[in-house]
Design a protein around this motif. Structure first.
Motif, PDB file in Angstrom:
ATOM      1  N   ALA A  33       0.841  -1.201   0.000  1.00 14.19           N
ATOM      2  CA  ALA A  33       0.000   0.000   0.000  1.00 14.19           C
ATOM      3  C   ALA A  33       0.877   1.252   0.000  1.00 14.19           C
ATOM      4  N   SER A  34       2.145   1.095   0.350  1.00 12.02           N
ATOM      5  CA  SER A  34       3.080   2.230   0.363  1.00 12.02           C
ATOM      6  C   SER A  34       3.310   2.785  -1.039  1.00 12.02           C
ATOM      7  N   LEU A  35       2.974   2.002  -2.066  1.00 10.61           N
ATOM      8  CA  LEU A  35       3.150   2.462  -3.442  1.00 10.61           C
ATOM      9  C   LEU A  35       2.205   3.615  -3.781  1.00 10.61           C
ATOM     10  N   HIS A  36       1.243   3.867  -2.902  1.00  8.81           N
ATOM     11  CA  HIS A  36       0.313   4.981  -3.120  1.00  8.81           C
ATOM     12  C   HIS A  36       0.712   6.221  -2.317  1.00  8.81           C
ATOM     13  N   LEU A  37       1.829   6.134  -1.581  1.00  8.26           N
ATOM     14  CA  LEU A  37       2.295   7.287  -0.809  1.00  8.26           C
ATOM     15  C   LEU A  37       2.724   8.404  -1.756  1.00  8.26           C
ATOM     16  N   THR A  38       2.506   9.623  -1.328  1.00  6.70           N
ATOM     17  CA  THR A  38       2.927  10.780  -2.109  1.00  6.70           C
ATOM     18  C   THR A  38       4.127  11.439  -1.440  1.00  6.70           C
ATOM     19  N   ALA A  39       4.715  12.410  -2.130  1.00  6.36           N
ATOM     20  CA  ALA A  39       5.876  13.099  -1.580  1.00  6.36           C
ATOM     21  C   ALA A  39       5.545  13.786  -0.256  1.00  6.36           C
ATOM     22  N   LYS A  40       4.296  14.245  -0.109  1.00  3.83           N
ATOM     23  CA  LYS A  40       3.890  14.907   1.131  1.00  3.83           C
ATOM     24  C   LYS A  40       3.808  13.927   2.295  1.00  3.83           C
ATOM     25  N   GLU A  41       3.713  12.651   1.982  1.00  2.00           N
ATOM     26  CA  GLU A  41       3.617  11.624   3.023  1.00  2.00           C
ATOM     27  C   GLU A  41       4.957  10.937   3.258  1.00  2.00           C
ATOM     28  N   TRP A  42       6.033  11.666   3.016  1.00  2.00           N
ATOM     29  CA  TRP A  42       7.390  11.118   3.119  1.00  2.00           C
ATOM     30  C   TRP A  42       7.693  10.541   4.495  1.00  2.00           C
TER      31      TRP A  42
END
Length: 207
Positions: A33-42
């Motif tokens: 599910a980490s593949l949906h993380l964005t740069a803001k969710e670093w």
């Protein structure tokens, strides 16, 4: 220089305040599910890498103490002289090995992805997403350490952790780099080969 450092510190503290426990649990249950993380969710990627590394260090400390105690107990009166913890020299080497092993994994996946996709993955976002996969590694290392009272069970847990983490990381790198199905096999071979080479070089330098 100081204002920049203060800004970075403020950014980290603000990001930590926004971390959701349910999100961490979700990443542990479903690492990809980490593949949906964005740069803001670093922060979730950074915490995943930290969790993996801290879990590894705890495993080193617990198992190292067990092994040291076992060795000294086999020597007459050895229990009287057995150290309470690993020596600094051994721990520092294991510390560096664990840190560089993470670097080797990230580097191997990124380079293999770049080679097979033909485009250079955005490295910051790539690290964030692969980092978010590593929570399971931290949990596995910790469990292996807690099971150190049974050596075979502890080693089995460790092997499962390492293989599972590698498999998930490879899958994550595959999707994060946008590798086509036709190039999947060559990507996997390249990534594993690079990882083993880099880890071997680092281990030889440190150990």
């Amino acid at each position: 220089m100081e204002p920049k450092n203060n800004h970075a510190f403020t950014e980290v503290t603000d990001s930590l305040k926004q971390v959701e426990r349910n999100r961490l649990i979700a990443l542990l249950r479903n690492p990809l599910a980490s593949l949906h993380l964005t740069a803001k969710e670093w922060i979730y990627g950074a915490l995943g890498l930290a969790a993996s590394f801290v879990g590894y260090l705890i495993w080193v400390l617990i198992l190292g103490k067990k092994i040291t105690g076992f060795i000294y107990s086999a020597i007459p009166f050895g229990g009287l002289f057995a150290p309470n913890s690993l020596t600094f020299a051994i721990f520092s080497r294991m510390f560096l090995l664990g840190l560089l092993s993470l670097v080797a994994l990230l580097g191997a996946l990124w380079l293999a992805g770049w080679w097979r996709s033909g485009t250079q993955p955005a490295w910051k976002l790539f690290v964030i997403r692969i980092g978010g996969i590593q929570y399971i590694a931290g949990a596995g290392f910790l469990l292996s350490g807690l099971l150190s009272f049974h050596f075979t069970l502890s080693m089995l847990t460790l092997i499962i952790t390492l293989l599972t983490t590698l498999a998930l990381s490879l899958q994550g790198g595959l999707e994060a780099s946008g590798i086509s199905k036709e190039k999947t096999a060559s990507y996997l071979i390249a990534a594993i080969t690079l990882y083993l080479i880099l880890t071997g070089v680092f281990a030889k330098l440190i150990l």
